[in-house]
Enzyme design. Structure first.
Site, PDB file in Angstrom:
ATOM      1  CE  LYS A 185      14.559 -16.977 -18.656  1.00 50.92           C
ATOM      2  NZ  LYS A 185      14.344 -17.858 -17.666  1.00 50.92           N
ATOM      3  CB  VAL A 223      16.219 -24.683  -5.387  1.00 47.49           C
ATOM      4  CG1 VAL A 223      15.206 -25.698  -5.312  1.00 47.49           C
ATOM      5  CG2 VAL A 223      15.725 -23.527  -6.129  1.00 47.49           C
ATOM      6  N   GLY A 226      24.634 -28.939  -4.231  1.00 50.66           N
ATOM      7  CA  GLY A 226      24.101 -27.459  -4.420  1.00 50.66           C
ATOM      8  C   GLY A 226      23.018 -27.060  -3.382  1.00 50.66           C
ATOM      9  CB  VAL A 227      22.781 -26.999   0.207  1.00 52.55           C
ATOM     10  CG1 VAL A 227      22.211 -28.342   0.234  1.00 52.55           C
ATOM     11  CG2 VAL A 227      24.098 -26.922   0.662  1.00 52.55           C
ATOM     12  N   GLY A 228      21.477 -24.162  -2.152  1.00 53.26           N
ATOM     13  CA  GLY A 228      21.327 -22.634  -2.072  1.00 53.26           C
ATOM     14  C   GLY A 228      19.976 -22.322  -1.855  1.00 53.26           C
TER      15      GLY A 228
HETATM   16  P1  NAD Z   1      21.624 -20.409  -5.699  1.00 53.08           P
HETATM   17  O1  NAD Z   1      22.637 -19.760  -6.590  1.00 53.08           O
HETATM   18  O2  NAD Z   1      20.837 -19.978  -4.688  1.00 53.08           O
HETATM   19  O3  NAD Z   1      22.193 -22.120  -5.258  1.00 53.08           O
HETATM   20  C1  NAD Z   1      23.300 -22.650  -5.936  1.00 53.08           C
HETATM   21  C2  NAD Z   1      24.135 -23.213  -4.847  1.00 53.08           C
HETATM   22  O4  NAD Z   1      25.160 -24.082  -5.580  1.00 53.08           O
HETATM   23  C3  NAD Z   1      24.758 -22.547  -4.255  1.00 53.08           C
HETATM   24  O5  NAD Z   1      24.730 -22.591  -2.717  1.00 53.08           O
HETATM   25  C4  NAD Z   1      26.425 -22.532  -4.594  1.00 53.08           C
HETATM   26  O6  NAD Z   1      27.343 -22.191  -3.701  1.00 53.08           O
HETATM   27  C5  NAD Z   1      26.414 -23.853  -5.072  1.00 53.08           C
HETATM   28  N1  NAD Z   1      27.314 -24.275  -6.268  1.00 53.08           N
HETATM   29  C6  NAD Z   1      27.673 -23.607  -7.239  1.00 53.08           C
HETATM   30  N2  NAD Z   1      28.533 -24.212  -7.901  1.00 53.08           N
HETATM   31  C7  NAD Z   1      28.818 -25.303  -7.384  1.00 53.08           C
HETATM   32  C8  NAD Z   1      29.633 -26.462  -7.625  1.00 53.08           C
HETATM   33  N3  NAD Z   1      30.245 -26.445  -8.564  1.00 53.08           N
HETATM   34  N4  NAD Z   1      29.595 -27.621  -6.642  1.00 53.08           N
HETATM   35  C9  NAD Z   1      28.783 -27.484  -5.585  1.00 53.08           C
HETATM   36  N5  NAD Z   1      28.099 -26.589  -5.319  1.00 53.08           N
HETATM   37  C10 NAD Z   1      27.863 -25.456  -6.236  1.00 53.08           C
HETATM   38  O7  NAD Z   1      20.680 -20.775  -6.867  1.00 53.08           O
HETATM   39  P2  NAD Z   1      19.022 -21.502  -6.690  1.00 53.08           P
HETATM   40  O8  NAD Z   1      18.030 -20.613  -6.897  1.00 53.08           O
HETATM   41  O9  NAD Z   1      18.977 -22.609  -5.466  1.00 53.08           O
HETATM   42  O10 NAD Z   1      19.081 -22.491  -8.206  1.00 53.08           O
HETATM   43  C11 NAD Z   1      19.659 -23.530  -8.422  1.00 53.08           C
HETATM   44  C12 NAD Z   1      19.465 -24.142  -9.636  1.00 53.08           C
HETATM   45  O11 NAD Z   1      17.890 -24.517  -9.762  1.00 53.08           O
HETATM   46  C13 NAD Z   1      19.711 -23.320 -10.917  1.00 53.08           C
HETATM   47  O12 NAD Z   1      20.248 -24.130 -11.867  1.00 53.08           O
HETATM   48  C14 NAD Z   1      18.442 -22.707 -10.992  1.00 53.08           C
HETATM   49  O13 NAD Z   1      18.456 -22.233 -12.541  1.00 53.08           O
HETATM   50  C15 NAD Z   1      17.345 -23.821 -10.823  1.00 53.08           C
HETATM   51  N6  NAD Z   1      16.013 -22.959 -10.472  1.00 53.08           N
HETATM   52  C16 NAD Z   1      15.823 -22.489  -9.541  1.00 53.08           C
HETATM   53  C17 NAD Z   1      14.693 -22.186  -9.343  1.00 53.08           C
HETATM   54  C18 NAD Z   1      14.236 -21.103  -8.051  1.00 53.08           C
HETATM   55  O14 NAD Z   1      12.900 -21.173  -7.593  1.00 53.08           O
HETATM   56  N7  NAD Z   1      15.487 -20.489  -7.371  1.00 53.08           N
HETATM   57  C19 NAD Z   1      13.588 -22.512  -9.909  1.00 53.08           C
HETATM   58  C20 NAD Z   1      13.806 -23.311 -11.102  1.00 53.08           C
HETATM   59  C21 NAD Z   1      15.087 -23.879 -11.448  1.00 53.08           C
END
Ligand code: NAD
Length: 343
Positions: free
Chosen positions: A81, A182, A178-180
């Site tokens: 990393k 993933v 969290g509906v981002g």
């Molecule tokens: P993202 O930033 O796209 O989504 C996160 C979502 O959580 C956002 O919509 C944000 O508004 C929301 N959020 C943040 N703080 C909040 C709170 N206090 N209350 C409610 N909602 C809140 O991130 P992502 O890529 O979807 O990743 C989400 C998690 O999954 C992270 O921990 C990331 O490390 C982990 N992850 C992601 C991937 C990937 O492929 N993207 C892979 C492995 C792990």
């Protein structure tokens, strides 16, 4: 900090400090265990590290996490990393990431990089100008999040098999925080499988999308944590299971995408005491790593999904062994990795 003591005690192989006086690059590449293959892990770029020691410790801790995630997912990769300490003042981002590309190239393939917090697909394009050891590129495997979401769905199906005696999700009550990137495709997968989904996010537009497109029900974060449901899927930030949230939970299982869901190992113990099955985050969310590993091998989307499909078997094995041994699932997952590394 004594670096050698820290490396030896943690089973680390190396820490590389990489600089470029022309661009102000200060990068750290932590290498944990590369017995199963070259280190593969993202580059985190932050301007907020309190000290160089903090940045080194972070790179090493994250590298260790990659060893475990790759090994448990059966990937031919090890733990690596990178952390870039961004300059505090103005800097040329293109030149900085180009020089990081040269630094990655200088490691000769021991470490393959990709995007992480604080870096973007564009940054990886600059890195790529000077090294072939980079994945997660826009026109190759692209956004890994849908594969991550698919893997979490398979993890949830295996969890349902153990906790509810059936491996379909029809009618299962799932809360998604969290509906981002993933969380949203996860809600889609759950909707398609007939689960009942409640969502919460600080971003109102995302919540509205989940409600309109996938029939989810919107609740506040507090309501979501307190509601009676079958599975809680943390998909926002790390540390979702902590002293404040844990006592509120009225679910039978926790299975989500967020990294480092347990604030401390003690929170895993408390979940177990409350009869809540915890699915180790790094086992459930390996789909993203699987996707970039597939890019390294020669990208084939179908192959990436086929491998992510096997997250079901991994969770099935973890939960079976946990039941038989009395260990918690996260302890079993670590043990499986340690067995693989010792073999
Ligand atoms: P993202 O930033 O796209 O989504 C996160 C979502 O959580 C956002 O919509 C944000 O508004 C929301 N959020 C943040 N703080 C909040 C709170 N206090 N209350 C409610 N909602 C809140 O991130 P992502 O890529 O979807 O990743 C989400 C998690 O999954 C992270 O921990 C990331 O490390 C982990 N992850 C992601 C991937 C990937 O492929 N993207 C892979 C492995 C792990």
């Amino acid at each position: 900090m004594s670096y050698f003591t820290h490396l030896l005690e943690g089973g680390y192989e190396a820490v590389h400090l990489l600089t470029d006086s022309k661009t102000g690059l200060r990068a750290i590449v932590g290498m944990h265990n590369t017995k199963l293959g070259p280190g593969l892990g993202g580059t985190r770029a932050l301007a907020t590290y309190a000290s160089e020691d903090d940045a080194v410790i972070d790179a090493l801790r994250l590298a260790r996490g990659m060893t475990y995630k790759a090994a448990l997912a059966g990937l031919p990769h090890g733990g690596g990393k990178a952390v870039i300490m961004l300059p505090k003042g103005p800097f040329d981002r293109v030149k900085l990431f180009e020089s990081f590309g040269r630094a990655v190239e200088s490691l000769g393939g021991r470490y393959i990089t990709t995007e992480d917090s604080g870096t973007s697909p564009d940054d990886m394009e600059y890195v790529r100008r000077h090294t072939k050891y980079v994945v997660g590129l826009k026109e190759r495997s692209g956004d890994p999040s849908p594969v991550t979401a698919f893997g979490v769905t398979r993890a949830m199906e295996a969890t349902a098999k153990h906790v509810f005696g059936r491996s379909d999700l029809k009618g299962l009550r799932v809360t998604v925080l969290g509906v981002g990137h993933v969380g949203m495709p996860l809600v889609k997968e759950l909707h398609e499988r007939g689960a009942k989904v409640w969502v919460s996010d600080v971003n109102a537009a995302s919540v509205e999308h989940a409600v309109k497109q996938y029939g989810a029900t919107a609740v506040t974060p507090d309501e979501l944590l307190r509601m009676e449901a079958d599975v809680y899927a943390p998909c926002a930030l790390g540390g979702a299971i902590n002293d404040t949230t844990l006592p509120l939970l009225k679910v039978k299982a926790v299975c989500g995408a967020a990294n480092n869901q347990l604030l401390t190992p003690g929170h895993g113990e408390q979940l177990a005491q409350r009869g809540i099955t915890y699915v180790p985050d790094y086992a459930a969310n390996a789909g993203g790593l699987i996707n970039v590993a597939q890019e390294w091998a020669g990208y084939d989307r179908a192959k990436a999904y086929a491998r992510a499909e096997r997250i079901f078997d991994t969770i099935d094995e973890v939960l079976t062994r946990a039941k038989a041994s009395g260990l918690r699932p996260e302890q079993v997952a670590d043990r499986i990795v340690e067995e693989k590394l010792a073999a």
